[in-house]
Design a protein around this motif. Structure first.
Motif, PDB file in Angstrom:
ATOM      1  N   ARG A 118       4.335   1.903  -4.185  1.00  0.00           N
ATOM      2  CA  ARG A 118       3.352   1.505  -4.968  1.00  0.00           C
ATOM      3  C   ARG A 118       2.984   2.312  -6.424  1.00  0.00           C
ATOM      4  NH1 ARG A 118      -1.665  -1.322  -3.881  1.00  0.00           N
ATOM      5  NH2 ARG A 118      -3.408  -0.572  -5.213  1.00  0.00           N
ATOM      6  N   ASP A 119       2.957   3.563  -5.828  1.00  0.00           N
ATOM      7  CA  ASP A 119       2.729   4.708  -7.105  1.00  0.00           C
ATOM      8  C   ASP A 119       4.042   5.383  -7.637  1.00  0.00           C
ATOM      9  OD1 ASP A 119       0.151   4.344  -6.340  1.00  0.00           O
ATOM     10  OD2 ASP A 119      -0.039   6.125  -4.927  1.00  0.00           O
ATOM     11  N   HIS A 120       5.189   5.490  -6.953  1.00  0.00           N
ATOM     12  CA  HIS A 120       6.285   5.978  -7.456  1.00  0.00           C
ATOM     13  C   HIS A 120       7.418   5.056  -7.840  1.00  0.00           C
ATOM     14  CE1 HIS A 120       4.470   9.877  -6.199  1.00  0.00           C
ATOM     15  NE2 HIS A 120       4.325   9.626  -5.098  1.00  0.00           N
ATOM     16  N   ASP A 121       7.025   3.893  -7.509  1.00  0.00           N
ATOM     17  CA  ASP A 121       8.006   2.679  -7.696  1.00  0.00           C
ATOM     18  C   ASP A 121       9.566   3.222  -7.594  1.00  0.00           C
ATOM     19  OD1 ASP A 121       8.677   0.272  -9.008  1.00  0.00           O
ATOM     20  OD2 ASP A 121       8.811   1.150 -10.956  1.00  0.00           O
TER      21      ASP A 121
ATOM     22  N   VAL B 151       0.915  -1.102  -0.110  1.00  0.00           N
ATOM     23  CA  VAL B 151       0.033   0.062  -0.156  1.00  0.00           C
ATOM     24  C   VAL B 151       0.967   1.267  -0.160  1.00  0.00           C
ATOM     25  CG1 VAL B 151      -0.240   0.433   2.476  1.00  0.00           C
ATOM     26  CG2 VAL B 151      -1.966   0.970   0.973  1.00  0.00           C
TER      27      VAL B 151
ATOM     28  N   HIS C 198       2.774   4.213  -0.910  1.00  0.00           N
ATOM     29  CA  HIS C 198       2.369   5.024  -2.032  1.00  0.00           C
ATOM     30  C   HIS C 198       4.072   4.967  -2.574  1.00  0.00           C
ATOM     31  CE1 HIS C 198       3.871   8.994  -1.236  1.00  0.00           C
ATOM     32  NE2 HIS C 198       3.614   8.553   0.092  1.00  0.00           N
ATOM     33  N   VAL C 199       5.072   5.229  -1.940  1.00  0.00           N
ATOM     34  CA  VAL C 199       6.465   5.419  -2.360  1.00  0.00           C
ATOM     35  C   VAL C 199       6.964   4.179  -3.330  1.00  0.00           C
ATOM     36  CG1 VAL C 199       8.871   5.540  -1.810  1.00  0.00           C
ATOM     37  CG2 VAL C 199       6.865   6.401  -0.232  1.00  0.00           C
TER      38      VAL C 199
ATOM     39  N   TYR D 294       9.423  11.502  -7.232  1.00  0.00           N
ATOM     40  CA  TYR D 294       9.006  11.546  -5.966  1.00  0.00           C
ATOM     41  C   TYR D 294      10.203  11.585  -5.046  1.00  0.00           C
ATOM     42  CZ  TYR D 294       7.085  10.590  -1.200  1.00  0.00           C
ATOM     43  OH  TYR D 294       6.932  10.396   0.007  1.00  0.00           O
TER      44      TYR D 294
ATOM     45  N   SER E 113       2.090  10.116  -9.378  1.00  0.00           N
ATOM     46  CA  SER E 113       2.802   8.957  -9.524  1.00  0.00           C
ATOM     47  C   SER E 113       4.331   9.155 -10.400  1.00  0.00           C
ATOM     48  CB  SER E 113       1.977   7.949 -10.356  1.00  0.00           C
ATOM     49  OG  SER E 113       1.606   8.448 -11.684  1.00  0.00           O
ATOM     50  N   GLY E 114       5.080   8.550 -10.471  1.00  0.00           N
ATOM     51  CA  GLY E 114       6.282   8.414 -11.253  1.00  0.00           C
ATOM     52  C   GLY E 114       7.489   8.736 -10.225  1.00  0.00           C
ATOM     53  N   LYS E 115       8.532   8.282 -10.799  1.00  0.00           N
ATOM     54  CA  LYS E 115       9.719   8.399 -10.045  1.00  0.00           C
ATOM     55  C   LYS E 115      10.272   9.667  -9.502  1.00  0.00           C
ATOM     56  CE  LYS E 115      11.617   4.026 -11.169  1.00  0.00           C
ATOM     57  NZ  LYS E 115      12.285   3.156 -10.141  1.00  0.00           N
TER      58      LYS E 115
END
Ligand code: SF4
Ligand code: SF4
Ligand code: FES
Ligand code: FES
Lengths: 246, 249
Positions: free
Chosen positions: A155-158, A150, A152-153, B114, B110-112
């Motif tokens: 999950r969403d940011h891979d 869950v 987000h680091v 972050y 989303s996206g790297k």
């Protein structure tokens, strides 16, 4: 007898589709029971990982109506009579087949954490309960990896390249707060596990089936320990003058 | 068994079917309203004091010849910085405004790209404990104001509803401030052993108490945010002649 409609993902890394199955609902039934019913009656090739059916082995992690959950801990009577139940594999990890994902990345992360390191001459192993309560909370972890899923680091940011994830912050906290441990893991947390990637948005805590207060009791205290070491020059100076008593 | 067409296991923002959007929406609107009110009041530079009552937005009252703007600006950076770097508020505004994430298992951004709190400016969140120290001093002064609110300018005991509101505000602010995660770490959380020396035992008891407050940190955060805004509103209404402090004697 009421029949529930389950939309279960069927596929592998090349793609797939949701298939709908009807399952008669019995009292006390959980989603994992429904999946077993489907295996027994409609789809013997449906892949699912499970073991204990008691929320203790951490194998049956999946996403039920969008929420990362243990299928064996998700009761069917939670859903409305006409509500369709969507069952998906974990999103954060590569799919193998149907509801089974490859979580081996986690084991690689685990290897990088410095293990329990008591002082070599440690003889006195009497430990008071108040010294070990915090650590015992973290030992409840069943490695279901729902928190990793869950987050987000990941999950969403891979950002699996950078961030160790909540499960391993829990493990590190359990080692670091142990009264007999002597290792210093702060540089690792800051520069390799990248604890700073966590923005304490607490989803890991929300999904943990063992009710571990991951953010409040593990991650934030570790963040504060990292602050002690790297971001609080005044505190560091005062401790130097007074002599620290960890 | 019937088939529905969908080639990937996860499509769209989320598969959640509950009202996941409600909480970030309420939080986003709540903060925006408070920030708007506080900004207007801080810049107004008027109607913040009447008799023995001083608004928490303007306390301590820092009046200097060289400062030509509202004295509130000289002090409000402390509570503002304290709340902005608070672990609870961070969670709340990262979700509501930054969308990292919007809600659990709901894609916001989303996206790297972050980087969380590892780079400037968010790496400054690590300074939260310094704001904690400053906020504790300001809280001490607010308690002084609340006690003084029970004494009339002529030196007589003058209890009032407004005085009680100021005390309640201080109680809520204390519950918030002393349940702080940074404070929890500093008072005892940093220790690995709680049971050997007398100092450790005392720190354990303090840590234990702070932990109890900390478990409801979100509740304290919202309650004290409301109370500080409403206390200012009450003081300013009295100062404008639109309300009275309602004296008991
Ligand atoms: S609190 Fe941190 S570790 Fe937990 S889910 Fe959120 S970002 Fe990930
Ligand atoms: S911390 Fe909780 S959610 Fe994470 S792996 Fe352990 S039991 Fe599962
Ligand atoms: S089957 Fe063991 S946790 Fe669900
Ligand atoms: S964590 Fe909220 S005030 Fe410090």
């Amino acid at each position: 007898m009421r029949k529930a409609k389950l939309n279960v993902y069927r596929g592998d890394k090349n793609g797939g589709e949701f298939k709908q199955y009807e399952v008669p609902v019995e009292e006390g039934m959980v989603v994992l029971d429904a999946i077993h019913y489907i295996q027994a009656h409609d789809a013997p090739d449906l892949a699912v990982r499970w073991n204990c059916k008691a929320a203790k082995c951490g194998s049956c992690s999946a996403e039920v109506n969008g929420m990362p959950s243990l299928m064996c801990k998700t009761r069917m009577d939670r859903f409305g009579d006409d509500e369709e139940i969507k069952v998906q594999p974990l999103k954060t990890f590569p799919i193998i087949k149907d509801l089974v994902t490859d979580v081996s990345w986690n084991y690689e992360v685990n290897k990088k954490i410095k293990g329990f390191s008591p002082a070599p001459d440690e003889k006195e192993w009497v430990i008071h309960q108040e010294d070990i309560d915090r650590v015992q909370e973290f030992r409840k972890c069943i490695e279901c990896f729902l928190c990793q899923d869950v987050c987000h680091v990941l999950r969403d940011h891979d950002r699996k390249d950078a961030f160790m994830g909540p499960r391993f912050l829990v493990r590190t906290a359990g080692l670091d707060m142990h009264p007999k441990d002597t290792a210093n893991r702060m540089k690792y947390l800051k520069d390799e596990g990248h604890i700073g990637m966590c923005n304490i948005t607490k989803c890991c805590t929300e999904v943990c089936p063992e009710d571990i207060h991951i953010t409040d009791n593990a991650i934030i205290p570790l963040k504060e320990r990292v602050v002690d070491e790297f971001y609080d020059p005044i505190g560091k100076f005062i401790k130097k003058v007074l002599g620290s008593n960890k | 068994m019937t088939n529905t067409v969908d080639t990937k296991a996860h499509t769209g923002r989320t598969s959640r079917t509950d009202n996941w959007w409600l909480s970030p929406l309420l939080v986003g609107v709540g903060f925006a309203l408070f920030i708007a009110y506080a900004t207007v009041r801080a810049f107004e530079n008027n109607y913040f004091e009447i008799g023995q009552f001083l608004s928490p937005f303007y306390s301590p009252k820092l009046i200097f010849d060289w400062w030509h703007f509202s004295p509130a600006i000289l002090i409000l950076w402390i509570p503002a910085g304290f709340r902005a770097t608070c672990y609870y508020y961070r969670k709340a505004y990262y979700r509501a405004y930054f969308q990292t994430p919007t809600a659990c298992s709901v894609v916001g951004t989303s996206g790297k790209g972050y980087s969380g709190e590892t780079k400037f400016p968010l790496i400054l969140q690590n300074a939260h404990r310094y704001f904690f120290y400053c906020a504790a001093i300001v809280l001490f002064i607010l308690w002084y104001d609340a006690i003084v609110a029970f004494i009339s300018p002529q030196g007589q005991f003058a209890p009032s509803v407004l005085g009680l509101v100021m005390v309640l505000n201080c109680i809520l602010l204390s519950g918030y401030t002393f349940g702080c995660h940074a404070g929890r770490h500093l008072c005892g959380g940093a220790l690995n052993c709680f049971s050997q020396t007398e100092q450790q035992k005392v720190r354990f008891r303090i840590w234990h108490f702070v932990t109890k407050l900390n478990e409801h940190h979100m509740g304290w955060a919202w309650a004290s945010l409301f109370s500080v805004g409403l206390t200012d509103l009450y003081v300013t209404m009295v100062a404008r002649g639109l309300a009275t402090p309602i004296f008991f004697l």
